[in-house]
Write a protein that holds these residues in place. Sequence first.
Motif, PDB file in Angstrom:
ATOM      1  N   VAL B  95    -103.146  84.213  32.247  1.00  0.00           N
ATOM      2  CA  VAL B  95    -103.328  82.869  32.814  1.00  0.00           C
ATOM      3  C   VAL B  95    -103.117  81.831  31.715  1.00  0.00           C
ATOM      4  O   VAL B  95    -102.404  80.826  31.901  1.00  0.00           O
ATOM      5  N   MET B  96    -103.728  82.103  30.561  1.00  0.00           N
ATOM      6  CA  MET B  96    -103.598  81.171  29.435  1.00  0.00           C
ATOM      7  C   MET B  96    -102.140  81.026  29.014  1.00  0.00           C
ATOM      8  O   MET B  96    -101.656  79.911  28.782  1.00  0.00           O
ATOM      9  N   THR B  97    -101.462  82.157  28.954  1.00  0.00           N
ATOM     10  CA  THR B  97    -100.051  82.142  28.537  1.00  0.00           C
ATOM     11  C   THR B  97     -99.199  81.354  29.530  1.00  0.00           C
ATOM     12  O   THR B  97     -98.332  80.576  29.133  1.00  0.00           O
ATOM     13  N   ALA B  98     -99.505  81.525  30.818  1.00  0.00           N
ATOM     14  CA  ALA B  98     -98.736  80.802  31.834  1.00  0.00           C
ATOM     15  C   ALA B  98     -98.910  79.292  31.669  1.00  0.00           C
ATOM     16  O   ALA B  98     -97.942  78.525  31.746  1.00  0.00           O
ATOM     17  N   HIS B  99    -100.144  78.849  31.404  1.00  0.00           N
ATOM     18  CA  HIS B  99    -100.376  77.410  31.203  1.00  0.00           C
ATOM     19  C   HIS B  99     -99.712  76.925  29.924  1.00  0.00           C
ATOM     20  O   HIS B  99     -99.145  75.821  29.888  1.00  0.00           O
ATOM     21  N   ALA B 100     -99.777  77.765  28.881  1.00  0.00           N
ATOM     22  CA  ALA B 100     -99.144  77.383  27.622  1.00  0.00           C
ATOM     23  C   ALA B 100     -97.640  77.209  27.825  1.00  0.00           C
ATOM     24  O   ALA B 100     -97.047  76.221  27.366  1.00  0.00           O
ATOM     25  N   GLN B 101     -97.030  78.159  28.536  1.00  0.00           N
ATOM     26  CA  GLN B 101     -95.588  78.082  28.794  1.00  0.00           C
ATOM     27  C   GLN B 101     -95.252  76.820  29.582  1.00  0.00           C
ATOM     28  O   GLN B 101     -94.302  76.100  29.271  1.00  0.00           O
TER      29      GLN B 101
END
Lengths: 427, 181
Positions: B95-101
């Motif tokens: 989830v964090m990675t998706a928001h970062a992307q």
Amino acid sequence: MKRYMSLWCGMLLLLMGSLAHADLTIEITQGSDRATPIAVVPFAEQGAQLPTDIARVIANDLERSGQFKPLDRGNLIASPSASSEVNYGDWRKVDADYLVVGRVNSDGSIQYELMDVYGQERMLGKVITPAGPDQSRAAAHRISDEIFEAITGIRGAFSTQIAYVTSQGVGEDIQYGLQVADADGHNSQQILSSDEPILSPAWSPDGQKLAYVSFETGRPAIYIQNIATSQRVRASSSRGINGAPAWSPDGRKLAMTLSKDGQPEIYVMDIGARSFQRLTRSDAIDTEPSWSPDGESLVFTSDRSGGPQLYRYDLASGEAKRLTFTGNYNSRGRYAPDGESLFMIHRGSQGFQVAKQDLETGRLITLTDSRAAESPSVAPNGTMVIFATQQGGRGVLSAVSADGNASFRLPAAQGDVREPAWSPFLN
Amino acid sequence: MHVTPYAKHLAVALSLVVMAGCSSTGGTQDGSMAGSNGAGSAGMNGGASTQGMNGGQVGSNSMGKRDGQQDGIPQVRTIYFDYDRDTIRSEFEPVMTAHAQFLKSHPNASVVLQGHTDERGTREYNLALGERRANAVERYLTVQGVSPSQLEVVSYGEERPAVRGTSEDSYAQNRRVVFDY
């Protein structure tokens, strides 16, 4: 655009707030075994009818203190309205230690007398003239104050007020309100309403203003509002937390928690100069400041040792010293008015309780058996502590005597009630 | 204070009008309660994921956009925390990675990271704990290359619970950070 709309709505709600009412009622939950029996005879009304049952208000005040046990009206053996009509033997028979009688005169003035039944002597005799019929409750509280002081030697705190926060609804639709009411829950007045959280109301030492935290702009900010005029100023709205306002005893400064420099730290704002001084410097959470009665130090919560514990910050030396060592959660300290003990929230085996620590001996005692106590606030005469707790899944206010022997609750008709703040003496 | 019945009615009527006007401007959009939708429920402890997905408010709210925001904002906008912890649990790393992307590919987008706690403990201390959680999310995102100027932390502590109740399930659903775009 959205933010401006919120601001507008907040202002409108603020204007309307003064029309909304949500009185609290009183339920005595625990009487003290050592309470002194007192008979309060219904006051005779001589021509003038008051909207208030004066004797009832006095009896309720005295009972709420935990120090008195008023006789049931059914057990009152006679109905004198002046000391000249009193037969002391009658009142000894019903085990009343003290007796209060009085009358409402045709000009609206109220006269009352307090008698020591066993000493067979009159201790007080006074006439009070309320400014109008709507001031009759206030007059009754004043009489309670005088009776309490005459018998206990401690100044009565029945003519004081409480501020508290209400909330209704859940999720997106919560409405928050900031209320001010008499100490017995009557005459409530909403001074702010918002669809964003309101918390941490704190009385100015002169009893005229409240500082509080409001999220009405979508960010937390500290406001100072004049209760009578509703005029207010924004004291602090820096980046991050703007929280836990606490007035200095002289009313010139406001301690608060700001996280603008990273961690939550304690700052002191000079209200007149609008300047800020940072007090604490730690990598931990420092919050919930409260001034000592002499204004020379502040107690605050810090988790610098791991869990939250209370520390005393000495303003002269700039040093902080840990005060609490019992258990692994002690927070939101509040000094007793004499400065000799500290009230706080303490987590014990039964959950979060109001506790009192003697600052001389370090001994901590738990005053409540509630599982979820929060926000203790001490009456200006130090005899009672009001706090927030839960009953049937709803937030209610409760109060406990400083010795833990007596308690009462102030449930609201609807919604959650919390964050009580007991006013200073107002007269 | 004395209030006439007329004034009371007026106050109620006025407040209804104003509240109706305000309701659409509420600052918080908690978004999806289905915390681990994209991450799989295997790693979730406690009842948070189950309750979240069953009682799901994955409705119009979660897809709500503010003016000027681009499409493609990750659907899962709430991550949950263990009691008294600010550690980002491994099941929320996707989830964090998706928001970062998303934030890196949309440099004009910005997000408010709302930190929340459960109701246990004192309120101002909980404000600080909520901020600590949101700060942990902010740090994680900046380490992944998101510009700090796109991120703002606002802690609500225990003031805006997602659900009511005193069960461990309720507490688990309230200990969260919400991505509020």
